[in-house]
Write a protein that holds these residues in place. Structure first.
Motif, PDB file in Angstrom:
ATOM      1  N   ILE A 142       0.834  -1.204   0.000  1.00  0.00           N
ATOM      2  CA  ILE A 142       0.000   0.000   0.000  1.00  0.00           C
ATOM      3  C   ILE A 142       0.868   1.254   0.000  1.00  0.00           C
ATOM      4  N   LEU A 143       1.912   1.274   0.849  1.00  0.00           N
ATOM      5  CA  LEU A 143       2.800   2.428   0.921  1.00  0.00           C
ATOM      6  C   LEU A 143       3.564   2.619  -0.382  1.00  0.00           C
ATOM      7  N   ALA A 144       3.988   1.548  -1.019  1.00  0.00           N
ATOM      8  CA  ALA A 144       4.695   1.652  -2.297  1.00  0.00           C
ATOM      9  C   ALA A 144       3.789   2.251  -3.366  1.00  0.00           C
ATOM     10  N   GLU A 145       2.519   1.857  -3.360  1.00  0.00           N
ATOM     11  CA  GLU A 145       1.573   2.397  -4.336  1.00  0.00           C
ATOM     12  C   GLU A 145       1.330   3.890  -4.098  1.00  0.00           C
ATOM     13  N   LEU A 146       1.244   4.293  -2.822  1.00  0.00           N
ATOM     14  CA  LEU A 146       1.058   5.710  -2.515  1.00  0.00           C
ATOM     15  C   LEU A 146       2.251   6.530  -2.975  1.00  0.00           C
TER      16      LEU A 146
ATOM     17  N   HIS B   2       9.098  17.823  16.927  1.00  0.00           N
ATOM     18  CA  HIS B   2       8.951  16.483  16.350  1.00  0.00           C
ATOM     19  C   HIS B   2      10.222  15.683  16.536  1.00  0.00           C
ATOM     20  N   GLN B   3      10.066  14.453  16.982  1.00  0.00           N
ATOM     21  CA  GLN B   3      11.158  13.483  16.976  1.00  0.00           C
ATOM     22  C   GLN B   3      11.193  12.886  15.579  1.00  0.00           C
ATOM     23  N   ARG B   4      12.380  12.826  14.976  1.00  0.00           N
ATOM     24  CA  ARG B   4      12.475  12.389  13.584  1.00  0.00           C
ATOM     25  C   ARG B   4      13.455  11.221  13.451  1.00  0.00           C
ATOM     26  N   PHE B   5      13.029  10.220  12.730  1.00  0.00           N
ATOM     27  CA  PHE B   5      13.909   9.094  12.437  1.00  0.00           C
ATOM     28  C   PHE B   5      13.418   8.412  11.173  1.00  0.00           C
ATOM     29  N   ILE B   6      14.335   7.749  10.508  1.00  0.00           N
ATOM     30  CA  ILE B   6      14.019   7.059   9.258  1.00  0.00           C
ATOM     31  C   ILE B   6      14.001   5.557   9.525  1.00  0.00           C
ATOM     32  N   ILE B   7      12.938   4.915   9.054  1.00  0.00           N
ATOM     33  CA  ILE B   7      12.846   3.462   9.194  1.00  0.00           C
ATOM     34  C   ILE B   7      12.930   2.812   7.811  1.00  0.00           C
ATOM     35  N   GLU B   8      13.313   1.555   7.819  1.00  0.00           N
ATOM     36  CA  GLU B   8      13.338   0.765   6.595  1.00  0.00           C
ATOM     37  C   GLU B   8      12.272  -0.316   6.691  1.00  0.00           C
ATOM     38  N   LEU B   9      11.437  -0.394   5.665  1.00  0.00           N
ATOM     39  CA  LEU B   9      10.392  -1.412   5.614  1.00  0.00           C
ATOM     40  C   LEU B   9      10.982  -2.734   5.120  1.00  0.00           C
ATOM     41  N   ALA B  10      10.241  -3.798   5.281  1.00  0.00           N
ATOM     42  CA  ALA B  10      10.704  -5.107   4.810  1.00  0.00           C
ATOM     43  C   ALA B  10      10.947  -5.096   3.309  1.00  0.00           C
ATOM     44  N   SER B  11      10.236  -4.236   2.593  1.00  0.00           N
ATOM     45  CA  SER B  11      10.395  -4.126   1.142  1.00  0.00           C
ATOM     46  C   SER B  11      11.704  -3.457   0.745  1.00  0.00           C
ATOM     47  N   GLY B  12      12.393  -2.819   1.733  1.00  0.00           N
ATOM     48  CA  GLY B  12      13.621  -2.101   1.448  1.00  0.00           C
ATOM     49  C   GLY B  12      13.415  -0.607   1.280  1.00  0.00           C
ATOM     50  N   GLN B  13      12.184  -0.171   1.182  1.00  0.00           N
ATOM     51  CA  GLN B  13      11.911   1.256   1.060  1.00  0.00           C
ATOM     52  C   GLN B  13      12.034   1.934   2.423  1.00  0.00           C
ATOM     53  N   THR B  14      12.393   3.213   2.387  1.00  0.00           N
ATOM     54  CA  THR B  14      12.591   3.966   3.616  1.00  0.00           C
ATOM     55  C   THR B  14      11.473   4.981   3.810  1.00  0.00           C
ATOM     56  N   LEU B  15      11.319   5.405   5.059  1.00  0.00           N
ATOM     57  CA  LEU B  15      10.201   6.261   5.431  1.00  0.00           C
ATOM     58  C   LEU B  15      10.616   7.129   6.611  1.00  0.00           C
ATOM     59  N   LEU B  16      10.370   8.439   6.504  1.00  0.00           N
ATOM     60  CA  LEU B  16      10.655   9.352   7.602  1.00  0.00           C
ATOM     61  C   LEU B  16       9.456   9.408   8.542  1.00  0.00           C
ATOM     62  N   ILE B  17       9.691   9.164   9.815  1.00  0.00           N
ATOM     63  CA  ILE B  17       8.663   9.326  10.837  1.00  0.00           C
ATOM     64  C   ILE B  17       8.895  10.678  11.515  1.00  0.00           C
ATOM     65  N   ALA B  18       7.876  11.537  11.487  1.00  0.00           N
ATOM     66  CA  ALA B  18       7.923  12.835  12.183  1.00  0.00           C
ATOM     67  C   ALA B  18       6.894  12.767  13.303  1.00  0.00           C
ATOM     68  N   HIS B  19       7.365  12.439  14.502  1.00  0.00           N
ATOM     69  CA  HIS B  19       6.508  12.128  15.651  1.00  0.00           C
ATOM     70  C   HIS B  19       6.393  13.351  16.557  1.00  0.00           C
ATOM     71  N   ASN B  20       5.199  13.916  16.657  1.00  0.00           N
ATOM     72  CA  ASN B  20       4.965  15.144  17.426  1.00  0.00           C
ATOM     73  C   ASN B  20       5.121  14.858  18.917  1.00  0.00           C
ATOM     74  N   ILE B  21       6.181  15.424  19.515  1.00  0.00           N
ATOM     75  CA  ILE B  21       6.454  15.157  20.935  1.00  0.00           C
ATOM     76  C   ILE B  21       5.881  16.249  21.851  1.00  0.00           C
ATOM     77  N   ASP B  22       5.112  17.167  21.267  1.00  0.00           N
ATOM     78  CA  ASP B  22       4.313  18.067  22.093  1.00  0.00           C
ATOM     79  C   ASP B  22       2.976  17.419  22.443  1.00  0.00           C
ATOM     80  N   LEU B  23       2.542  16.475  21.608  1.00  0.00           N
ATOM     81  CA  LEU B  23       1.242  15.826  21.809  1.00  0.00           C
ATOM     82  C   LEU B  23       1.352  14.349  22.177  1.00  0.00           C
TER      83      LEU B  23
END
Length: 202
Positions: A100-104, A133-154
Motif C-alpha cells: 500500500i505504501l509503495a503504491e502511494l 517532532h522526533q524524527r527518524f528514518i525506518i526501513e520497511l521489509a520491502s527495502g523502502q525507507t520512510l521518515l517518521i515525524a513524531h509530534n512530541i508536544d502531543l
C-alpha cells in the motif's frame, strides 16, 4: 496420498514466510472453531508439503490445506481431496502495508491514513521549529525507507531509540520530493483527525 501426507507431516517441517504462515494458521484456527466435528483436536502444528501448508487432525483423520490462496480439505468424509474456496472466503486477511505504501509513493498520493512496520535506519535531530517532532528514518521489509515525524508536544518521545529497533506506526502519509513522511502519530486534541500512534520494539 494419505500415506505420503502422514510421512511428510511427521518427518519434515519447513520455514515459510511469516505472512503466509500467519494467514494459514488463522484459517486453520477458524476451521477448528467452526467445524470441530471435522477438525480436532485443535491447535496442531502447521507443516509445508510441496506448495501446501497443512494441518492434520488425528482424532478425525482429516486435513486442512492451503495452496496459494486456495483452501482444501482432505479425508474420507470429503471423498479425498476437495477444494472448498479461497482464504478470503473464510477470514479477513491482513493488508500488505508495504505494498500500500509503495503504491502511494509511486502515485504521489498524500493525506492517507496508513499503518506499517519497519526498523530504525537513521536517527535525526529533533525538529524544534514550531511543534516539536522526533524524527527518524525506518526501513520497511520491502527495502523502502520512510521518515517518521513524531509530534512530541502531543505524544511521549521515544527516549531510548537505537538503530535496528522495531517500529510499528499508524499515521498520515505525506508525499514529498525526497520520498515520504508519516506524521499525525498521536491523538488529535481537537478530535477532528483520526488518532495515530507509534509502538517501539513491538
Amino acid at each position: 496420498m494419505r500415506v505420503v501426507l502422514l510421512f511428510v507431516l511427521y518427518c519434515f517441517s519447513f520455514v515459510v514466510s511469516a505472512d503466509r504462515l500467519s494467514d494459514s494458521n488463522q484459517l486453520f484456527d477458524y476451521a477448528e472453531t467452526a467445524f470441530p466435528q471435522f477438525f480436532s483436536p485443535a491447535g496442531g502444528s502447521t507443516y509445508e508439503i510441496d506448495d501446501y501448508l497443512v494441518r492434520h487432525y488425528p482424532d478425525t483423520d482429516n486435513y486442512v490445506g492451503i495452496k496459494a490462496d486456495e483452501v482444501f480439505v482432505y479425508g474420507d468424509i470429503f471423498n479425498g481431496l476437495l477444494k472448498v474456496g479461497n482464504i478470503a472466503d473464510f477470514i479477513e486477511l491482513e493488508p500488505d502495508y508495504d505494498e500500500i505504501l509503495a503504491e502511494l509513493y509511486a502515485s504521489g498520493t498524500s493525506d492517507v491514513q496508513v499503518r506499517g512496520v519497519g526498523t530504525v535506519l537513521i536517527i535525526l535531530a529533533d525538529d524544534l521549529q514550531g511543534s516539536r517532532h522526533q524524527r527518524f528514518i525506518i526501513e520497511l521489509a520491502s527495502g523502502q525507507t520512510l521518515l517518521i515525524a513524531h509530534n512530541i508536544d502531543l505524544a511521549p518521545k521515544i527516549n531510548v531509540l537505537s538503530l535496528g529497533d522495531a517500529i510499528e506506526f499508524f499515521g498520515e502519509y505525506e508525499w514529498n520530493e525526497q520520498g515520504w513522511v508519516i506524521h499525525w502519530t498521536h491523538y488529535d486534541p481537537a478530535g477532528k483527525h483520526e488518532d495515530g500512534w507509534v509502538l517501539h520494539d513491538t
